[in-house]
Design an enzyme around this catalytic site. Structure first.
Site, PDB file in Angstrom:
ATOM      1  N   HIS A 127      14.749  16.106  -7.452  1.00 22.27           N
ATOM      2  CA  HIS A 127      14.730  14.785  -6.841  1.00 22.27           C
ATOM      3  C   HIS A 127      14.428  13.674  -7.853  1.00 22.27           C
ATOM      4  CE1 HIS A 127      10.262  14.570  -6.953  1.00 22.27           C
ATOM      5  NE2 HIS A 127      10.340  15.874  -6.797  1.00 22.27           N
ATOM      6  N   ASP A 128      15.114  12.565  -7.683  1.00 16.63           N
ATOM      7  CA  ASP A 128      14.861  11.337  -8.442  1.00 16.63           C
ATOM      8  C   ASP A 128      15.137  11.458  -9.927  1.00 16.63           C
ATOM      9  OD1 ASP A 128      13.747   9.844  -6.101  1.00 16.63           O
ATOM     10  OD2 ASP A 128      12.190  11.377  -6.243  1.00 16.63           O
ATOM     11  N   GLY A 145      11.233  16.868 -11.075  1.00 17.11           N
ATOM     12  CA  GLY A 145      11.495  15.567 -10.504  1.00 17.11           C
ATOM     13  C   GLY A 145      11.294  14.420 -11.479  1.00 17.11           C
TER      14      GLY A 145
END
Length: 271
Positions: A127-128, A145
């Site tokens: 994520h991200d 992340g």
């Protein structure tokens, strides 16, 4: 209701959920599942047995191979089901078992991948993360992340990247390396813990960087990393000397930029 181009070819054993947008000449093979908020741009191929889900956009001419899961919800402990996105650029290849997660609201809400990237089997983009263009993740590479990877970086098989780390343009990460800290542009990092081992001269040469420029970057590297003293003050002290060399300045400014992580060096982490 789905928007499916007339030229798209969808196998009868594939599932395309209502709401998906399928571009021209897209090919979706057997036993694939395409979620209701997915956009597949023109010429995308999803070979077979793959899942594209979430609020996910896949760029023109990209290919997704069997057992890949693209756009799955993040594995963050703070995940609460909010809307977040995954955006993949054009002509990317995601080989068998690749996983890419959408972003989190706390991390900006988006995971992004540039154009012409290659993700080999079982590599993971969390994520991200934000990836540039022309990047290669070899088999079993793991990005935690919020990782940033700049253009044309190469990450060799089995390496793991700590969350919030940055990897600079045309950096090279050796196989099974642990990337605990930021890696400068053009840097080469190997080992666990990962140690900076010099410049990726081969990659710089292949990119067409002139030998005189490479010598300038090497000069800056030695001034920053050789001898005693903290890395950032030494980089700041030589910045004006390299104003006419964008590549050396890129390294210096990368070091001086705000970051959640320290800078990888030839010494950091040595016993």
């Amino acid at each position: 209701m789905s928007t499916i181009a007339a030229s798209a070819r969808i196998h009868p054993h594939a599932v395309v959920e209502d709401g998906a947008v399928i571009g021209e000449n897209v090919v979706i093979g057997p036993f694939c599942r395409i979620g209701p908020r997915v956009v597949l741009h023109d010429d995308v191929e999803v070979v077979s047995n793959a899942v594209v889900t979430g609020l996910t956009e896949v760029g023109k001419g990209s290919r997704i191979f069997p057992m890949a899961v693209i756009g799955g919800v993040s594995q963050s402990l703070h995940e609460a089901g909010e809307d977040s996105r995954l955006v993949i650029g054009a002509r990317c290849t995601m080989r068998e078992g690749v996983t890419m997660n959408t972003g989190t609201v706390g991390g900006g809400g988006i995971t992004s991948v540039g154009d012409d990237c290659l993700f080999l089997a079982n590599s993971h983009v969390a994520h991200d993360c934000h990836l540039g263009n022309g990047i290669i993740l070899s088999n079993n590479v793991m990005l935690a992340g919020h990782v940033q990877v700049a253009d044309r970086a190469i990450l060799s098989g089995g390496c793991a990247v700590h969350q919030f780390s940055r990897i600079g343009r045309q950096a090279f990460i050796g196989g099974l390396s642990a990337v605990n800290y930021d890696v400068i542009p053009y840097g080469m990092l190997n080992g666990n813990p990962g140690l900076l081992g010099g410049l990726n001269v081969v990659g710089m040469t292949r990119a067409g960087i002139d030998r005189a420029v490479i010598h300038q970057v090497r000069k800056a590297y030695k001034a920053i990393f050789d001898g005693e003293g903290a890395i950032r003050p030494k980089a700041a002290a030589i910045r004006d000397e390299f104003l006419d060399c964008p590549e050396a300045l890129e390294v210096i400014d990368f070091i001086l930029a705000d970051s959640d992580r320290a800078i990888s060096s030839p010494y950091r982490g040595k016993a």
